[in-house]
Design a protein around this motif. Structure first.
Motif, short mmCIF file in Angstrom:
data_model
loop_
_atom_site.label_atom_id
_atom_site.label_comp_id
_atom_site.label_asym_id
_atom_site.label_seq_id
_atom_site.Cartn_x
_atom_site.Cartn_y
_atom_site.Cartn_z
N ILE A 1 -8.84 8.69 -32.63
CA ILE A 1 -8.28 10.01 -32.96
C ILE A 1 -7.61 10.74 -31.79
O ILE A 1 -7.47 11.96 -31.80
CB ILE A 1 -9.29 10.95 -33.69
CG1 ILE A 1 -10.57 11.14 -32.91
CG2 ILE A 1 -9.57 10.44 -35.09
CD1 ILE A 1 -11.46 12.24 -33.50
N CYS B 1 -6.01 0.29 -36.67
CA CYS B 1 -6.34 1.60 -36.10
C CYS B 1 -7.75 1.53 -35.52
O CYS B 1 -8.66 0.98 -36.14
CB CYS B 1 -6.26 2.67 -37.19
SG CYS B 1 -6.85 4.28 -36.63
N PHE C 1 -1.75 6.54 -39.58
CA PHE C 1 -2.62 7.70 -39.40
C PHE C 1 -2.33 8.45 -38.09
O PHE C 1 -2.79 9.57 -37.90
CB PHE C 1 -4.09 7.26 -39.45
CG PHE C 1 -5.09 8.39 -39.46
CD1 PHE C 1 -5.31 9.14 -40.60
CD2 PHE C 1 -5.82 8.70 -38.32
CE1 PHE C 1 -6.23 10.18 -40.61
CE2 PHE C 1 -6.74 9.74 -38.32
CZ PHE C 1 -6.95 10.48 -39.47
N HIS D 1 -14.80 13.12 -47.70
CA HIS D 1 -14.77 13.04 -49.17
C HIS D 1 -13.35 13.04 -49.74
O HIS D 1 -13.15 13.41 -50.89
CB HIS D 1 -15.58 14.17 -49.82
CG HIS D 1 -17.05 14.05 -49.56
ND1 HIS D 1 -17.78 12.93 -49.90
CD2 HIS D 1 -17.92 14.91 -48.97
CE1 HIS D 1 -19.04 13.12 -49.54
NE2 HIS D 1 -19.15 14.31 -48.97
N PRO E 1 -16.80 3.63 -42.50
CA PRO E 1 -16.08 4.91 -42.63
C PRO E 1 -14.95 4.74 -43.63
O PRO E 1 -14.43 3.63 -43.80
CB PRO E 1 -15.50 5.11 -41.23
CG PRO E 1 -15.27 3.72 -40.72
CD PRO E 1 -16.33 2.84 -41.35
N LEU E 2 -14.55 5.82 -44.26
CA LEU E 2 -13.35 5.81 -45.10
C LEU E 2 -12.13 5.68 -44.22
O LEU E 2 -12.02 6.40 -43.22
CB LEU E 2 -13.27 7.15 -45.84
CG LEU E 2 -13.53 7.16 -47.33
CD1 LEU E 2 -12.40 6.56 -48.12
CD2 LEU E 2 -14.84 6.51 -47.67
N SER F 1 -17.00 0.05 -39.16
CA SER F 1 -16.27 0.96 -38.28
C SER F 1 -15.68 0.20 -37.10
O SER F 1 -16.40 -0.52 -36.40
CB SER F 1 -17.19 2.06 -37.75
OG SER F 1 -16.48 2.83 -36.81
N MET G 1 -19.28 13.43 -42.97
CA MET G 1 -19.55 12.97 -41.60
C MET G 1 -20.81 13.58 -41.00
O MET G 1 -21.59 12.89 -40.34
CB MET G 1 -18.37 13.37 -40.69
CG MET G 1 -17.11 12.63 -40.97
SD MET G 1 -15.79 13.26 -39.92
CE MET G 1 -16.29 12.62 -38.34
N GLY H 1 -9.54 4.20 -34.62
CA GLY H 1 -10.33 5.39 -34.95
C GLY H 1 -10.61 6.26 -33.74
O GLY H 1 -11.56 7.04 -33.74
N VAL I 1 -20.01 6.92 -36.36
CA VAL I 1 -20.76 8.02 -36.99
C VAL I 1 -21.65 7.46 -38.10
O VAL I 1 -22.83 7.76 -38.21
CB VAL I 1 -19.75 9.05 -37.59
CG1 VAL I 1 -20.44 10.01 -38.55
CG2 VAL I 1 -19.03 9.81 -36.49
N THR I 2 -21.05 6.61 -38.93
CA THR I 2 -21.75 6.09 -40.11
C THR I 2 -23.00 5.31 -39.71
O THR I 2 -24.04 5.36 -40.38
CB THR I 2 -20.81 5.17 -40.93
OG1 THR I 2 -19.49 5.66 -40.83
CG2 THR I 2 -21.24 5.10 -42.37
C1 LIG Z 1 -7.36 5.92 -39.77
C2 LIG Z 1 -8.33 6.85 -40.41
C3 LIG Z 1 -8.25 7.06 -41.76
C4 LIG Z 1 -9.16 7.91 -42.40
N1 LIG Z 1 -9.06 8.07 -43.74
C5 LIG Z 1 -9.93 8.87 -44.39
C6 LIG Z 1 -9.85 9.04 -45.80
O1 LIG Z 1 -9.00 8.47 -46.48
N2 LIG Z 1 -10.74 9.87 -46.38
C7 LIG Z 1 -11.69 10.56 -45.67
O2 LIG Z 1 -12.43 11.33 -46.27
N3 LIG Z 1 -11.81 10.38 -44.33
C8 LIG Z 1 -10.96 9.56 -43.68
N4 LIG Z 1 -11.08 9.37 -42.32
C9 LIG Z 1 -12.21 9.99 -41.61
C10 LIG Z 1 -13.36 9.00 -41.35
O3 LIG Z 1 -13.74 8.34 -42.51
C11 LIG Z 1 -14.58 9.71 -40.81
O4 LIG Z 1 -14.24 10.35 -39.63
C12 LIG Z 1 -15.77 8.79 -40.61
O5 LIG Z 1 -16.93 9.56 -40.54
C13 LIG Z 1 -15.68 7.98 -39.32
O6 LIG Z 1 -16.81 7.15 -39.28
P1 LIG Z 1 -17.13 6.12 -38.12
O7 LIG Z 1 -17.39 6.94 -36.87
O8 LIG Z 1 -18.34 5.41 -38.59
O9 LIG Z 1 -15.97 5.22 -37.93
C14 LIG Z 1 -10.17 8.55 -41.65
C15 LIG Z 1 -10.25 8.35 -40.27
C16 LIG Z 1 -9.34 7.51 -39.65
C17 LIG Z 1 -9.44 7.29 -38.18
#
Ligand SMILES: Cc1cc2nc3c(=O)[nH]c(=O)nc-3n(C[C@H](O)[C@H](O)[C@H](O)COP(=O)(O)O)c2cc1C
Length: 465
Positions: free
Chosen positions: A246, A242, A299, A109, A70-71, A9, A138, A244, A16-17
């Motif tokens: 948001i 990116c 994104f 997912h 994270p995805l 991440s 999440m 992340g 989150v992960t």
């Molecule tokens: C740039 C970006 C792309 C993402 N793409 C996906 C995706 O393709 N599929 C999905 O299910 N979630 C997607 N997400 C959501 C994240 O995977 C999810 O919020 C994750 O729990 C974040 O984990 P982290 O806090 O460990 O980074 C995306 C989030 C971001 C910011």
């Protein structure tokens, strides 16, 4: 046991992960956990060899490795992808060899399976023993059942290592051929393809003019009657991946906005063409992390398509036919935007002459399809994916992604079945009748197949349609 956690991440400790790992740590405190924020620190790891080697040393001295990420756009983040590239570029694969590996990811997912496939395959390319994956929504950690699941998953991973159990291999190694493409000359007398008023954009990421892909791009350019635009994404001013954060969720403004040229590039180039041709080289089991940076940074538009109804072609150097996972990602991205994939052509089997003819054919078909505005109806990849987005944006993600919500409302994307008036009418009419009247029910099912095709037959038989 010592367990190395490769945190993918970009948010590092705010991930989150990572909370899923910390929960495992709480439940199995007798193990040593080494959390390595490789995605967040990617710039340092690229520049500072010593810091990179420290990470590799942690891997070497561990009993097991957890890929935790994270995805990000159907895969891992561009920063994590870059870390994986560094493993191969700096020849440190041996540190991973024979280590037990598992994977914990969080997402909503949406194409989590393609990210899982990727990391699973990379683990096997590194000759690791891949035990399994845990793909959590999440917020799954809030759910008691899912916490129990996570504990069982971790227990199995630790016991597999302790008992030196044998796990299966799923992804055969990739075989690349040593082939140099050179234009054959067969296109010299071919009629140039008229692009009319179509705007064609070629996006590429080659770093060597002698690479097959660079030469294939040149062949492509020569197919058209006019000059087409070719952009090498290494020439775009991109300061980083990116983060992340948001913050774009409210109004589609990226935090990098004035700090680099990406937003400008996106609006002026990436969303203004009629025909898009990606010309890329396979790097491990995907394309380059540079391309992933472009896709992750896009994104800032949230979950709404900004390029709709356009034609796409791919020219790929490398063994893409051995990576169906990557093909699925390409198809899904295009279908979800209601765009059309004309073809993916490669240099993996053919001779130069056939490749030339394929490039020409791709170019011609892209223009033909663009002229006729053909868009292939989406498959499950788009139909299923769109429903995940629709429900998430309508529901639990709306307050974060308000810009998405406004777009979905304005463009009629909230196509919930409970709002389908025709279906409602049919259900209200037929369900009570069928429940109450057995004779009616029998008659209904005996005629169901004939009745089902009646509206379609009316179209087939209508001379005006
Ligand atoms: C740039 C970006 C792309 C993402 N793409 C996906 C995706 O393709 N599929 C999905 O299910 N979630 C997607 N997400 C959501 C994240 O995977 C999810 O919020 C994750 O729990 C974040 O984990 P982290 O806090 O460990 O980074 C995306 C989030 C971001 C910011």
């Amino acid at each position: 046991m010592k367990i190395a956690i490769l945190n993918g991440s970009p948010k590092g400790n705010l991930s989150v992960t990572l909370q899923y790992i910390l929960y495992i740590q709480k439940k199995f405190p007798h193990h040593e956990y080494k959390i390595l924020n490789v995605a967040q620190q990617i710039k340092t790891l690229e520049k500072n060899q010593e810091k990179f080697e420290d990470i590799i040393e942690e891997i070497k001295t561990s009993d097991g490795v957890i890929w935790e990420f994270p995805l990000y756009v159907m895969l891992v983040s561009s920063q994590y992808k870059r870390f994986i590239e560094l493993i191969f570029e700096r020849n440190v694969e041996d540190a991973f060899k024979n280590k037990y590996a598992s994977l914990i990811c969080t997402s909503i997912h949406f194409y989590d399976h393609t990210a899982i496939n990727y990391i699973h395959a990379i683990s096997e390319d590194l000759e690791m023993k891949f035990v399994g994956h845990f793909s959590a929504d999440m917020m799954d950690l809030m759910d008691e059942e899912q916490r129990k699941n996570l504990i069982s998953f971790a227990e199995d991973f630790f016991s597999t290592i302790e008992n030196k159990l044998v796990v299966s291999r799923r992804f055969p190694p990739l075989k690349s051929r040593d082939f140099e493409y050179n234009p054959s000359g067969i296109l010299t007398n071919k009629e140039k393809i008229n692009i009319n008023d179509k705007k064609i954009l070629v996006l590429t990421d080659y770093t060597n003019e002698d690479a097959n892909i660079a030469k294939m791009v040149k062949t492509l350019q020569k197919c058209f009657s006019d000059k087409i635009e070719v952009i090498n994404i290494y020439d775009v001013d991109i300061k980083g991946g990116c983060l992340g954060c948001i913050q774009c969720g409210y109004d589609n403004q990226c935090v990098y906005k004035d700090k680099d040229g990406f937003t400008d590039f996106y609006h002026k180039k990436l969303r203004t063409a009629d025909v898009y041709i990606y010309a890329l080289t396979i790097k491990d089991r995907y394309f380059s992390s540079r391309l992933k940076t472009v896709w992750d940074r896009s994104f800032f538009n949230g979950h709404v398509p900004t390029v709709i109804g356009k034609q796409f072609g791919y020219i790929v150097s490398g063994p893409i036919s051995q990576i169906p996972n990557l093909r699925e990602i390409i198809c899904a991205m295009i279908e979800i935007s209601d765009c059309n994939l004309v073809d993916i052509i490669t240099d993996e089997y053919y001779d130069s002459q056939t490749i030339d003819l394929m490039i020409y054919s791709l170019a011609k078909r892209l223009i033909n399809y663009s002229n006729s505005n053909f868009i292939n109806p989406g498959t499950y990849l788009a139909v299923g994916g769109k429903k995940i987005f629709r429900d998430a944006i309508y529901g639990r993600m709306r307050f974060v992604f308000q810009a998405d919500h406004r777009y979905y409302e304005e463009h009629g994307l909230y196509d919930f079945p409970q709002d389908d008036e025709q279906a409602k009418k049919m259900n209200e009419m037929f369900i009570p009748l069928m429940e109450k009247d057995e004779k009616f029910r029998k008659a209904f099912y005996s005629r169901a197949n004939t009745e089902m095709i009646k509206p379609l037959q009316s179209i087939v038989r209508d001379p005006k349609k």
